[in-house]
Design an enzyme around this catalytic site. Structure first.
Site, PDB file in Angstrom:
ATOM      1  N   ILE A  12       0.836  -1.199   0.000  1.00 47.15           N
ATOM      2  CA  ILE A  12       0.000   0.000   0.000  1.00 47.15           C
ATOM      3  C   ILE A  12       0.872   1.251   0.000  1.00 47.15           C
ATOM      4  CG2 ILE A  12      -1.732   1.322   1.286  1.00 47.15           C
ATOM      5  CD1 ILE A  12      -2.880  -1.315   2.290  1.00 47.15           C
ATOM      6  N   GLY A  36       8.249  -4.912   3.678  1.00 43.19           N
ATOM      7  CA  GLY A  36       8.330  -4.139   2.448  1.00 43.19           C
ATOM      8  C   GLY A  36       9.487  -4.589   1.571  1.00 43.19           C
ATOM      9  N   ALA A  72       3.296   2.279   8.399  1.00 40.99           N
ATOM     10  CA  ALA A  72       4.176   1.231   8.916  1.00 40.99           C
ATOM     11  C   ALA A  72       3.524   0.504  10.085  1.00 40.99           C
ATOM     12  CB  ALA A  72       5.508   1.838   9.360  1.00 40.99           C
ATOM     13  N   SER A 115      -7.794   0.602  10.077  1.00 43.63           N
ATOM     14  CA  SER A 115      -8.251  -0.654   9.485  1.00 43.63           C
ATOM     15  C   SER A 115      -9.701  -0.938   9.827  1.00 43.63           C
ATOM     16  CB  SER A 115      -7.380  -1.800  10.006  1.00 43.63           C
ATOM     17  OG  SER A 115      -7.920  -3.056   9.678  1.00 43.63           O
ATOM     18  N   TYR A 139      -4.154  -6.995  16.578  1.00 39.78           N
ATOM     19  CA  TYR A 139      -3.968  -6.080  15.450  1.00 39.78           C
ATOM     20  C   TYR A 139      -5.067  -5.024  15.416  1.00 39.78           C
ATOM     21  CZ  TYR A 139      -4.299  -4.317  10.693  1.00 39.78           C
ATOM     22  OH  TYR A 139      -4.411  -3.485   9.603  1.00 39.78           O
ATOM     23  N   LYS A 143      -4.761  -0.841  16.148  1.00 33.36           N
ATOM     24  CA  LYS A 143      -5.184   0.221  15.242  1.00 33.36           C
ATOM     25  C   LYS A 143      -6.140   1.190  15.942  1.00 33.36           C
ATOM     26  CE  LYS A 143      -3.042  -0.653  11.377  1.00 33.36           C
ATOM     27  NZ  LYS A 143      -2.114   0.321  10.763  1.00 33.36           N
ATOM     28  N   GLY A 279     -15.925 -17.596  12.610  1.00 33.27           N
ATOM     29  CA  GLY A 279     -15.905 -16.138  12.697  1.00 33.27           C
ATOM     30  C   GLY A 279     -16.083 -15.402  11.387  1.00 33.27           C
TER      31      GLY A 279
END
Length: 317
Positions: A12, A36, A72, A115, A139, A143, A279
């Protein structure tokens, strides 16, 4: 006008770098290359190979910078359950380091890569910015904490910010840049087809028109342009919403993705079918009205075009 793109060597991030340059905005990239690829950074773009936890390197990268696009981080939701401390270190502690450096350097504008993971498994089929966050992984939690950090730092300083909550990012806007994630549907399908193997559909008994789950897919080039619009708005002094969803508002089923793959590649295959994964929601799409209003956001690619650009960029050698 110069902006720092953290994670600018990622899938991205590399597209964001190209979008900024196409719009006449100079860019600096900082990336530790943990996921990356250095070859994704265009020639002529200043590149600092460092982790955001390295405050000295971050401060040097911020010299002469007007704003930051912060992409990042550690992005694998499933793996984050197994590596929570690593996830929080890379996504929360590193962001604190970045914000400290920005305050010291008087850099006051930031666009944050958030996200759809902050929503977890929402009950509503259409997700708006008012949908209550309920992250189900470290995660997603990291965010959401990142959004809180921006909110609180803005209350204490002159920081101007917005957070973009992406849904499923796909495709390619440059045939030299591709999504290498082992967990995302498009690269999984591209990889299997390249190897002469058959992709699998998990769950064909969802209450959807074709029985497979429906998710919101957005093209990475459209996503990148939204970052440019947000950066320009912040730079001009415009007040943006704290968060924006970037989604199509319609969604595409897994079977429709498979059909597009067959049409685009010319490979005649029938996907195997398996049970639902725990889920997996039947249908989740984003309402992007706010982003359309403030950032001129829209998804401009058809599903065939999305897969075609992903397939063109996918390394087949």
């Amino acid at each position: 006008m110069t902006w720092l793109v953290t994670g600018g060597a990622g899938y991205i991030g590399a597209h964001v770098v190209r979008a900024f340059r196409s719009d006449g905005i100079d860019v600096v990239v900082i990336d530790d290359l943990s996921s990356g690829k250095a070859e994704f950074v265009p020639d002529g773009v200043p590149f600092v190979r460092a982790n955001l936890l390295d405050g000295t390197a971050v401060r040097e990268a911020l010299d002469g910078v007007d704003g930051v696009v912060h992409l990042a981080g550690f992005k694998y939701a499933g793996v984050s359950v197994e590596r929570p401390l690593h996830t929080y270190t890379q996504n929360v502690t590193a962001m604190v380091s970045l914000l400290e450096a920005m305050a010291e350097k008087s850099v006051r504008n930031i666009v944050f890569s958030s996200s759809a993971g902050v929503y977890g498994t929402p009950r509503d089929e259409e997700v708006t910015e008012d949908t209550t966050p309920d992250p189900r992984s470290p995660y997603g939690e990291s965010k959401l904490i990142g959004e809180w950090l921006l909110r609180d730092q803005a209350a204490a300083t002159e920081l101007h910010h917005t957070s973009l909550r992406y849904f499923n990012v796909v495709g390619s806007g440059d045939p030299t840049v591709y999504d290498a994630s082992p967990y995302n549907l498009f690269p999984i399908v591209c990889n299997l087809l390249t190897q002469g193997k058959v992709p699998q559909i998990y769950g064909t008994d969802h209450p959807t028109p074709d029985g497979t789950s429906v998710k919101d897919y957005v093209h990475v080039a459209d996503l990148a342009r939204a970052h440019v619009a947000a950066a320009r708005a912040l730079e001009s002094g415009k007040t943006l919403e704290r968060v924006y969803n970037l989604g199509s508002g319609t969604g595409t089923s897994v079977r429709e993705i498979m059909d597009a793959a067959r049409r685009v590649t010319g490979i005649d295959f029938a996907p195997t079918e398996g049970p639902r994964r725990p889920g997996d929601p039947s249908r989740v799409v984003a309402n992007g009205d706010l982003a359309a209003r403030d950032l001129a956001w829209k998804n401009t690619y058809t599903v065939d075009e999305m897969f075609a650009t992903a397939w063109e960029a996918w390394p087949k050698g």
